[in-house]
Design a protein around this motif. Structure first.
Motif, PDB file in Angstrom:
ATOM      1  N   TRP A 121     -16.637  -0.221  -4.867  1.00  0.00           N
ATOM      2  CA  TRP A 121     -16.006  -0.730  -3.656  1.00  0.00           C
ATOM      3  C   TRP A 121     -16.185   0.305  -2.551  1.00  0.00           C
ATOM      4  O   TRP A 121     -16.300   1.498  -2.794  1.00  0.00           O
ATOM      5  CB  TRP A 121     -14.521  -0.963  -3.887  1.00  0.00           C
ATOM      6  CG  TRP A 121     -14.190  -2.079  -4.832  1.00  0.00           C
ATOM      7  CD1 TRP A 121     -15.018  -2.668  -5.746  1.00  0.00           C
ATOM      8  CD2 TRP A 121     -12.929  -2.713  -4.968  1.00  0.00           C
ATOM      9  NE1 TRP A 121     -14.336  -3.631  -6.444  1.00  0.00           N
ATOM     10  CE2 TRP A 121     -13.042  -3.689  -5.980  1.00  0.00           C
ATOM     11  CE3 TRP A 121     -11.712  -2.563  -4.348  1.00  0.00           C
ATOM     12  CZ2 TRP A 121     -12.004  -4.500  -6.377  1.00  0.00           C
ATOM     13  CZ3 TRP A 121     -10.659  -3.372  -4.742  1.00  0.00           C
ATOM     14  CH2 TRP A 121     -10.808  -4.342  -5.734  1.00  0.00           C
ATOM     15  N   ARG A 122     -16.190  -0.181  -1.293  1.00  0.00           N
ATOM     16  CA  ARG A 122     -16.242   0.759  -0.182  1.00  0.00           C
ATOM     17  C   ARG A 122     -15.142   0.447   0.814  1.00  0.00           C
ATOM     18  O   ARG A 122     -14.728  -0.701   0.969  1.00  0.00           O
ATOM     19  CB  ARG A 122     -17.616   0.784   0.464  1.00  0.00           C
ATOM     20  CG  ARG A 122     -18.034  -0.472   1.149  1.00  0.00           C
ATOM     21  CD  ARG A 122     -19.429  -0.337   1.760  1.00  0.00           C
ATOM     22  NE  ARG A 122     -19.847  -1.624   2.260  1.00  0.00           N
ATOM     23  CZ  ARG A 122     -19.424  -2.155   3.404  1.00  0.00           C
ATOM     24  NH1 ARG A 122     -18.610  -1.491   4.177  1.00  0.00           N
ATOM     25  NH2 ARG A 122     -19.823  -3.360   3.779  1.00  0.00           N
ATOM     26  N   LEU A 123     -14.689   1.484   1.472  1.00  0.00           N
ATOM     27  CA  LEU A 123     -13.635   1.379   2.472  1.00  0.00           C
ATOM     28  C   LEU A 123     -14.220   0.754   3.734  1.00  0.00           C
ATOM     29  O   LEU A 123     -15.260   1.198   4.221  1.00  0.00           O
ATOM     30  CB  LEU A 123     -13.064   2.765   2.764  1.00  0.00           C
ATOM     31  CG  LEU A 123     -11.884   2.873   3.709  1.00  0.00           C
ATOM     32  CD1 LEU A 123     -10.687   2.099   3.188  1.00  0.00           C
ATOM     33  CD2 LEU A 123     -11.507   4.329   3.909  1.00  0.00           C
ATOM     34  N   SER A 125      -9.452  -2.237   2.380  1.00  0.00           N
ATOM     35  CA  SER A 125      -8.890  -1.516   3.525  1.00  0.00           C
ATOM     36  C   SER A 125      -7.440  -1.179   3.219  1.00  0.00           C
ATOM     37  O   SER A 125      -6.770  -1.889   2.475  1.00  0.00           O
ATOM     38  CB  SER A 125      -9.002  -2.341   4.807  1.00  0.00           C
ATOM     39  OG  SER A 125      -8.361  -3.583   4.660  1.00  0.00           O
ATOM     40  N   TRP A 126      -6.990  -0.081   3.793  1.00  0.00           N
ATOM     41  CA  TRP A 126      -5.601   0.342   3.634  1.00  0.00           C
ATOM     42  C   TRP A 126      -4.744  -0.365   4.671  1.00  0.00           C
ATOM     43  O   TRP A 126      -5.069  -0.362   5.856  1.00  0.00           O
ATOM     44  CB  TRP A 126      -5.471   1.849   3.829  1.00  0.00           C
ATOM     45  CG  TRP A 126      -5.890   2.631   2.623  1.00  0.00           C
ATOM     46  CD1 TRP A 126      -7.113   3.187   2.392  1.00  0.00           C
ATOM     47  CD2 TRP A 126      -5.087   2.929   1.493  1.00  0.00           C
ATOM     48  NE1 TRP A 126      -7.118   3.810   1.163  1.00  0.00           N
ATOM     49  CE2 TRP A 126      -5.881   3.678   0.600  1.00  0.00           C
ATOM     50  CE3 TRP A 126      -3.769   2.639   1.144  1.00  0.00           C
ATOM     51  CZ2 TRP A 126      -5.408   4.140  -0.622  1.00  0.00           C
ATOM     52  CZ3 TRP A 126      -3.300   3.107  -0.064  1.00  0.00           C
ATOM     53  CH2 TRP A 126      -4.110   3.838  -0.930  1.00  0.00           C
ATOM     54  N   ILE A 184     -10.040  -6.797   0.121  1.00  0.00           N
ATOM     55  CA  ILE A 184      -8.730  -6.538  -0.485  1.00  0.00           C
ATOM     56  C   ILE A 184      -7.967  -5.573   0.407  1.00  0.00           C
ATOM     57  O   ILE A 184      -8.524  -4.592   0.899  1.00  0.00           O
ATOM     58  CB  ILE A 184      -8.885  -5.923  -1.899  1.00  0.00           C
ATOM     59  CG1 ILE A 184      -9.442  -6.940  -2.886  1.00  0.00           C
ATOM     60  CG2 ILE A 184      -7.572  -5.349  -2.411  1.00  0.00           C
ATOM     61  CD1 ILE A 184      -8.458  -8.006  -3.350  1.00  0.00           C
ATOM     62  N   HIS A 185      -6.704  -5.873   0.621  1.00  0.00           N
ATOM     63  CA  HIS A 185      -5.820  -4.963   1.361  1.00  0.00           C
ATOM     64  C   HIS A 185      -5.014  -4.162   0.346  1.00  0.00           C
ATOM     65  O   HIS A 185      -4.374  -4.727  -0.538  1.00  0.00           O
ATOM     66  CB  HIS A 185      -4.883  -5.750   2.276  1.00  0.00           C
ATOM     67  CG  HIS A 185      -5.589  -6.391   3.418  1.00  0.00           C
ATOM     68  ND1 HIS A 185      -4.985  -7.290   4.258  1.00  0.00           N
ATOM     69  CD2 HIS A 185      -6.860  -6.261   3.892  1.00  0.00           C
ATOM     70  CE1 HIS A 185      -5.828  -7.691   5.179  1.00  0.00           C
ATOM     71  NE2 HIS A 185      -6.981  -7.085   4.972  1.00  0.00           N
ATOM     72  N   VAL A 186      -5.042  -2.854   0.503  1.00  0.00           N
ATOM     73  CA  VAL A 186      -4.376  -1.939  -0.432  1.00  0.00           C
ATOM     74  C   VAL A 186      -3.172  -1.319   0.257  1.00  0.00           C
ATOM     75  O   VAL A 186      -3.248  -0.909   1.415  1.00  0.00           O
ATOM     76  CB  VAL A 186      -5.346  -0.823  -0.889  1.00  0.00           C
ATOM     77  CG1 VAL A 186      -4.641   0.150  -1.825  1.00  0.00           C
ATOM     78  CG2 VAL A 186      -6.568  -1.415  -1.556  1.00  0.00           C
ATOM     79  N   SER A 187      -2.072  -1.255  -0.472  1.00  0.00           N
ATOM     80  CA  SER A 187      -0.891  -0.537   0.014  1.00  0.00           C
ATOM     81  C   SER A 187      -0.325   0.277  -1.142  1.00  0.00           C
ATOM     82  O   SER A 187      -0.464  -0.098  -2.301  1.00  0.00           O
ATOM     83  CB  SER A 187       0.160  -1.499   0.569  1.00  0.00           C
ATOM     84  OG  SER A 187       0.629  -2.351  -0.444  1.00  0.00           O
ATOM     85  N   ALA A 188       0.278   1.399  -0.789  1.00  0.00           N
ATOM     86  CA  ALA A 188       0.882   2.266  -1.804  1.00  0.00           C
ATOM     87  C   ALA A 188       2.255   2.701  -1.321  1.00  0.00           C
ATOM     88  O   ALA A 188       2.445   2.982  -0.130  1.00  0.00           O
ATOM     89  CB  ALA A 188       0.007   3.480  -2.070  1.00  0.00           C
ATOM     90  N   VAL A 203       1.125   0.608  -6.353  1.00  0.00           N
ATOM     91  CA  VAL A 203      -0.099   0.284  -5.625  1.00  0.00           C
ATOM     92  C   VAL A 203      -0.269  -1.227  -5.680  1.00  0.00           C
ATOM     93  O   VAL A 203      -0.322  -1.810  -6.765  1.00  0.00           O
ATOM     94  CB  VAL A 203      -1.336   0.987  -6.231  1.00  0.00           C
ATOM     95  CG1 VAL A 203      -2.590   0.627  -5.454  1.00  0.00           C
ATOM     96  CG2 VAL A 203      -1.134   2.494  -6.266  1.00  0.00           C
ATOM     97  N   ASP A 204      -0.326  -1.856  -4.507  1.00  0.00           N
ATOM     98  CA  ASP A 204      -0.500  -3.304  -4.416  1.00  0.00           C
ATOM     99  C   ASP A 204      -1.850  -3.631  -3.796  1.00  0.00           C
ATOM    100  O   ASP A 204      -2.299  -2.937  -2.869  1.00  0.00           O
ATOM    101  CB  ASP A 204       0.591  -3.934  -3.548  1.00  0.00           C
ATOM    102  CG  ASP A 204       1.913  -4.036  -4.263  1.00  0.00           C
ATOM    103  OD1 ASP A 204       1.935  -4.532  -5.399  1.00  0.00           O
ATOM    104  OD2 ASP A 204       2.933  -3.628  -3.679  1.00  0.00           O
TER     105      ASP A 204
END
Length: 179
Positions: free
Chosen positions: A74-76, A45-46, A82-86, A132-133
């Motif tokens: 992977w799917r949103l 997820s973002w 996992i948490h994604v940040s950019a 991208v983390d």
């Protein structure tokens, strides 16, 4: 003689072209938590979308990352594993091209004072960085970080090509431990 030159050119030209293509390309670095287990990750997820750059570039970054993660299976999902940040930033840099208007020493047969230098022209350019983390949603531990930086262009097509190249390099061996 002509055969030798043709053979040399056949080998040297592709090598030269590939070297030129890599100059100015994005620099990518990856950092991974050695204890992170990506084999169990199925969703993401973002938590922070890119906040720098133009809105179109922000969307291209999100779409590019989504495409690469989904290509890995992977799917949103709203509460992903996992948490994604950019994050996007840019810095203006300067470079100077030094040259000299005169060579050697003035007067007295080359034994006088040094020749004066001419002021070096200064060029400014902008370096963009994408970070991208990925953080494990349960443990809240950082699992993966990818950074890409390169010289920014005014042309949107060149910028998109730079972004796609950076994301391709960033996600080439992703997830860690995969073949």
């Amino acid at each position: 003689m002509n055969r030798r030159f043709a053979a040399f050119a056949a080998l040297a030209i592709p090598l030269l072209l590939s070297a030129c293509a890599s100059v100015g390309g994005p620099t990518v670095k990856i950092d991974v938590d050695p204890g992170a287990d990506f084999s169990r990750v199925r969703t993401y997820s973002w938590v922070a979308r890119p906040d720098g750059g133009t809105p179109l570039m922000q969307q291209r970054i999100v779409d590019g990352i989504d495409a690469r993660l989904q290509a890995k299976g992977w799917r949103l999902a709203p509460n992903g594993d996992i948490h994604v940040s950019a994050h996007v930033s840019s810095t203006e840099k300067e470079s100077q091209s030094a040259y000299y208007s005169r060579v050697g020493y003035l007067g007295w047969g080359g034994f006088g004072p040094p020749a004066p230098n001419t002021a070096a022209p200064t060029d400014t350019y902008e370096i963009g960085t994408l970070v991208v983390d990925m953080v494990n949603a349960q443990s809240k531990r950082s699992a993966w970080r990818g950074t890409a930086s390169g010289t920014l262009h005014d042309d949107p097509a060149q910028m998109n090509a730079l972004l796609q190249s950076a994301l391709d390099k960033m996600f080439a061996g992703f997830p860690p431990g995969s073949k």
